[in-house]
Design an enzyme around this catalytic site. Structure first.
Site, PDB file in Angstrom:
ATOM      1  NE  ARG A   1      45.591  34.404  52.476  1.00 26.92           N
ATOM      2  CZ  ARG A   1      45.477  34.261  51.138  1.00 26.92           C
ATOM      3  NH1 ARG A   1      45.921  33.168  50.546  1.00 26.92           N
ATOM      4  NH2 ARG A   1      44.952  35.223  50.398  1.00 26.92           N
TER       5      ARG A   1
ATOM      6  CB  ILE B   1      41.880  35.811  47.631  1.00 32.23           C
ATOM      7  CG1 ILE B   1      41.814  34.941  46.361  1.00 32.23           C
ATOM      8  CG2 ILE B   1      40.488  36.346  47.961  1.00 32.23           C
ATOM      9  CD1 ILE B   1      41.438  35.684  45.120  1.00 32.23           C
ATOM     10  CG  LEU B   2      43.510  41.799  48.425  1.00 34.61           C
ATOM     11  CD1 LEU B   2      43.185  43.120  47.759  1.00 34.61           C
ATOM     12  CD2 LEU B   2      44.805  41.891  49.225  1.00 34.61           C
TER      13      LEU B   2
ATOM     14  CG  ASN C   1      42.253  42.929  40.392  1.00 37.62           C
ATOM     15  OD1 ASN C   1      43.481  42.911  40.407  1.00 37.62           O
ATOM     16  ND2 ASN C   1      41.521  41.974  39.844  1.00 37.62           N
TER      17      ASN C   1
ATOM     18  CG  HIS D   1      40.253  39.736  35.757  1.00 37.54           C
ATOM     19  ND1 HIS D   1      40.884  38.766  36.520  1.00 37.54           N
ATOM     20  CD2 HIS D   1      39.499  39.080  34.844  1.00 37.54           C
ATOM     21  CE1 HIS D   1      40.510  37.572  36.080  1.00 37.54           C
ATOM     22  NE2 HIS D   1      39.684  37.734  35.072  1.00 37.54           N
TER      23      HIS D   1
ATOM     24  CG  ASP E   1      33.132  41.816  45.757  1.00 39.37           C
ATOM     25  OD1 ASP E   1      31.999  41.806  45.258  1.00 39.37           O
ATOM     26  OD2 ASP E   1      34.014  40.973  45.459  1.00 39.37           O
ATOM     27  CB  ALA E   2      34.627  39.507  50.449  1.00 40.16           C
ATOM     28  N   GLY E   3      34.753  38.711  47.059  1.00 36.67           N
ATOM     29  CA  GLY E   3      34.712  37.564  46.142  1.00 36.67           C
ATOM     30  C   GLY E   3      35.944  37.511  45.264  1.00 36.67           C
TER      31      GLY E   3
ATOM     32  CG  ASP F   1      38.962  38.207  39.489  1.00 40.62           C
ATOM     33  OD1 ASP F   1      39.418  37.102  39.116  1.00 40.62           O
ATOM     34  OD2 ASP F   1      39.652  39.105  39.987  1.00 40.62           O
TER      35      ASP F   1
END
Ligand code: GRF
Length: 188
Positions: free
Chosen positions: A61, A88-89, A101, A103, A135-137, A139
């Site tokens: 990954r 996921i980015l 994004n 959603h 962001d890193a989360g 959504d």
């Protein structure tokens, strides 16, 4: 100067098509990048003479994250649009490239990969769609725009998702128009 946009998509690409068709937007779509070689979205991009790239996830990954980052970086995007991208980015990606994004739910309700199914299961009568900064989360980034979509009696996941996607197609274009003037030019 038109802003340079890279679209990330994994599937049918109806959202991508809506962006491709929105010729009034002050953007240049420089590439469509997918994680799936047989995604229909790639055909839509090729028909529009837009560069395409496929970054297939293998076992490693971290290597995939790096490949995706490097490929997108080559396009020097001012904005990245995740339009039905089912991965996921990485934190490095979303802190480097301004990314939005779409959603298919009214975040923070129903985050994650099964938003439409979860809204149906919860028995809500109103759901909707959200465009947010990534962001890193999962959504969890700042919300830019939302629009409500009714859940109708007899809806199943497919009928409800199709109704949401009709609204998403308009909202993503309106949101791009809203944020384009505020985007910084790519610089790395
Ligand atoms: C959209 O509903 C988007 O919100 C979700 O995946 C769907 C993509 O649809 N993440 P399409 O591939 O653009 O038709």
């Amino acid at each position: 100067m038109r802003k340079r946009v890279v679209i990330l998509a994994s599937g049918t690409g109806s959202l991508t098509q809506a962006i491709l068709d929105a010729t009034e937007l002050d953007i240049q779509i420089v590439a469509v990048v997918s994680d799936s070689a047989d995604a229909q979205v790639l055909e839509r991009a090729k028909k529009a003479d837009i560069n395409t790239s496929v970054i297939q996830l293998k076992s490693d990954r971290a290597a995939w994250d790096r490949q995706l980052f490097d490929q997108v970086d080559q396009y020097q995007p001012d904005l990245v649009i995740s339009a039905g991208f089912m991965k996921i980015l990485s934190a490095e990606f979303v802190t480097t490239f301004p990314t939005i994004n779409s959603h298919p739910a009214l975040l923070p309700e129903f985050p994650g990969a099964h938003a439409v199914r979860d809204a149906l299961a919860a028995g809500v009568t109103i759901t909707g769609t959200t465009v947010h900064w990534v962001d890193a989360g999962i959504d969890t980034g700042p919300i830019i725009t939302q629009m409500e979509v009714p859940v109708l009696p007899g809806d199943d996941e497919a009928t409800l998702h199709e109704r949401i996607k009709k609204v998403e197609r308009g909202l993503i274009v309106a949101t791009i128009a809203l944020i384009t003037p505020t985007l910084e030019t790519y610089s790395r």
